[in-house]
Design an enzyme around this catalytic site. Structure first.
Site, short mmCIF file in Angstrom:
data_model
loop_
_atom_site.label_atom_id
_atom_site.label_comp_id
_atom_site.label_asym_id
_atom_site.label_seq_id
_atom_site.Cartn_x
_atom_site.Cartn_y
_atom_site.Cartn_z
N LYS A 22 0.84 -1.21 0.00
CA LYS A 22 0.00 0.00 0.00
C LYS A 22 0.87 1.26 0.00
O LYS A 22 0.65 2.18 -0.78
CB LYS A 22 -0.90 -0.01 1.24
CG LYS A 22 -1.55 1.33 1.55
CD LYS A 22 -2.49 1.26 2.73
CE LYS A 22 -1.88 1.64 4.05
NZ LYS A 22 -1.57 3.07 4.22
N ASN A 23 1.86 1.28 0.88
CA ASN A 23 2.64 2.51 1.06
C ASN A 23 3.63 2.77 -0.07
O ASN A 23 4.27 3.82 -0.10
CB ASN A 23 3.37 2.50 2.41
CG ASN A 23 2.40 2.69 3.56
OD1 ASN A 23 1.23 3.00 3.35
ND2 ASN A 23 2.89 2.49 4.78
N CYS A 116 -4.89 12.69 13.02
CA CYS A 116 -5.59 11.45 12.74
C CYS A 116 -5.51 10.60 14.00
O CYS A 116 -4.97 11.04 15.01
CB CYS A 116 -4.96 10.73 11.56
SG CYS A 116 -3.40 9.99 11.95
N ARG A 121 -0.07 14.64 13.00
CA ARG A 121 0.87 14.27 11.92
C ARG A 121 1.18 15.52 11.13
O ARG A 121 0.60 15.78 10.08
CB ARG A 121 0.27 13.16 11.05
CG ARG A 121 0.13 11.88 11.83
CD ARG A 121 -0.46 10.78 11.02
NE ARG A 121 0.53 10.08 10.21
CZ ARG A 121 0.26 8.95 9.57
NH1 ARG A 121 -0.93 8.41 9.64
NH2 ARG A 121 1.19 8.36 8.86
N ASP A 304 4.41 0.56 12.18
CA ASP A 304 3.18 -0.04 11.64
C ASP A 304 2.98 -1.49 12.09
O ASP A 304 1.96 -2.10 11.78
CB ASP A 304 3.17 0.04 10.11
CG ASP A 304 2.87 1.45 9.62
OD1 ASP A 304 2.52 2.31 10.45
OD2 ASP A 304 2.98 1.69 8.39
N ARG A 396 -8.77 -0.33 4.67
CA ARG A 396 -7.88 0.65 4.04
C ARG A 396 -6.56 0.02 3.64
O ARG A 396 -5.89 0.50 2.72
CB ARG A 396 -7.57 1.79 5.02
CG ARG A 396 -8.63 2.85 5.15
CD ARG A 396 -8.10 3.99 6.01
NE ARG A 396 -6.72 4.26 5.71
CZ ARG A 396 -5.75 4.48 6.60
NH1 ARG A 396 -6.03 4.53 7.87
NH2 ARG A 396 -4.51 4.69 6.22
#
Ligand code: UD1
Length: 417
Positions: A22-23, A116, A121, A304, A396
């Protein structure tokens, strides 16, 4: 809002294929804006964040074709440089669009991404970098505007090796005059993947993966075809799940080196992790042992993976300490894990986890992506039934999580509402 119903107690067994990262996908999709050509991206994970990025790129004027695992983005017409507030709020990572739009059109307007669930952030490092490249930045009515008639190269020393700031600066610098140097750059594999993609488009970038990246600006970029790297966080999540359930799992489409920070910790906790050809094999017999963890920029332990690791250590033998060094407020999962019987106390950036014999199933709520998946992992080992609510956070970032877990023998069911 969908929920997961999980009945704990089954060890995971079998083989799981890891999706594209994803990133890496999100900044690469944003980078397609830099070229009037057409770019094909493969190994694109089917995720809510990726859908959102497609929606934003379409609104900006690109045309997108896509199928399972791929998309082709044609950015010959980029009609707008304004990212609407609703979409910016939905996905903080849309901040990458600043560097790409500035590089392509010379101006960009985005709404302030704000905080968030994992704490404030800020984007000061992104803005400092873009300003150093010659952009004039202004902030009004919750929007940030950046403009530059011509971007010029510069030397930037980041105060912290921010992944997003490194990527944003790289994207803008690709179109600047001269050679830009980013020092104390983020070394994450996703930054290397972005460099590789941009170079295929015709950029001249060297050094990603080290702390100094050099970008020689070019007049124009062309088309490219790229396969996104495997998702090291999805891989790490399945590795932890395999170990904590006393399972036996092979992971395919994984780069073992990227998974090594997690592998090393799992070995310390008593699991066996080996590379077998192209696969990584994780096996655990009996109860895991406590281990201490400090999150750090790559190649340190990934933030993460912190919530998932905490779920694992909640039922390990002994007391573990986790120090969260990257994000200020990333312990939202702790209260929910406590509802499941975990014994965790928090003191500033440190969590002390006293391992219990067994967690117990409870109704819990995902507050963000990784916190959510940590609760799913806890549910896999808890006694009885766990209900994880607000699964949209998990969607997500995990493609087909429940199908993959089911195929490994877990008892997980999605309830649609
Ligand atoms: C990326 C990842 C995210 C991961 C994080 C850290 C994506 C889409 N997201 O997020 O999953 O958790 O890296 O590995 O790739 N900071 C500032 N000012 C800035 C930018 C960052 O102070 O301008 C601080 C942040 O508040 C945080 C730290 O730097 O404390 C790291 O953030 P950063 O590396 O920028 O994370 P992201 O790129 O947002």
């Amino acid at each position: 809002m969908d929920k997961f119903l999980i009945t704990g107690g089954k060890p995971l067994r079998g083989t799981v294929r890891i999706a594209g990262a994803k990133n890496a996908t999100l900044p690469i999709m944003a980078a397609t804006l830099l070229s009037p050509g057409s770019c094909e991206i493969n190994e694109v994970p089917d995720l809510r964040d990726v859908q959102m990025m497609k929606e934003i790129l379409t609104l900006l004027g690109t045309s997108i074709e896509s199928g399972p695992g791929w998309c082709r983005i044609n950015a010959s017409n980029v009609a707008s440089s304004h990212v609407p507030e609703r979409l910016m709020r939905e996905m903080r990572s849309s901040v990458f669009l600043m560097g790409a739009l500035l590089g392509r059109l010379g101006n960009v307007k985005v709404s302030y991404p704000g905080g968030c669930a994992i704490g404030p952030r800020p984007i000061d490092l992104h803005l400092k970098g873009l300003a150093a490249l010659g952009a004039t930045i202004s902030e009004r009515h919750g929007y940030i505007m950046a403009e530059a008639e011509k971007l010029r190269s510069c030397d930037i020393h980041l105060d912290f090796p921010s992944v997003g700031a490194t990527e944003n600066i790289m994207m803008a610098a690709v179109r600047a005059d001269g050679v830009t140097v980013i020092r104390n750059a983020a070394k994450e594999p996703e930054v290397v993947d972005l460099q590789n993609f941009l170079n295929k488009m015709g950029a001249h970038i060297r050094g990603a993966g080290t702390d100094t990246i050099k970008i020689e600006g070019v007049a124009e970029l062309g088309s490219a075809n790229h396969n996104v790297i495997p998702d090291r966080i999805e891989a790490g999540t399945f590795m932890v799940a395999a170990a904590m359930t006393g399972g036996d799992v092979y992971l395919e489409n994984i780069i073992a080196e990227h998974a090594e920070p997690v592998a090393a910790k799992l070995r310390e906790a008593g699991a066996q992790v080996d590379t077998v050809g192209e696969l990584v094999h994780v096996q655990a017999l009996g109860r895991l042992k406590a281990a201490d963890v400090k999150t750090l920029p790559y190649p340190g332990y990934p933030t993460d993976m912190q919530p998932q690791t905490m779920a694992m250590l909640s039922c390990a033998e002994g007391t573990s300490v986790i120090i969260e060094n990257i994000f200020a407020n990333r312990f939202k999962h702790v209260d929910e894990l406590r509802r499941m019987g975990a014994q965790i106390s928090i003191e500033g950036r440190a969590a002390v986890i006293r391992g219990v014999e067994r967690l117990s199933g409870a109704a819990v709520e995902a507050s963000d992506l990784r916190a959510g998946v940590a609760l799913v992992l806890a549910g896999l080992v808890a006694e009885g039934r766990t209900v994880v609510d607000h699964v949209y956070h998990i969607d997500r970032g995990y493609e087909g999580l429940e199908q993959k877990l089911l195929a490994l023998g877990a008892q997980v069911q999605r309830v649609r509402e």
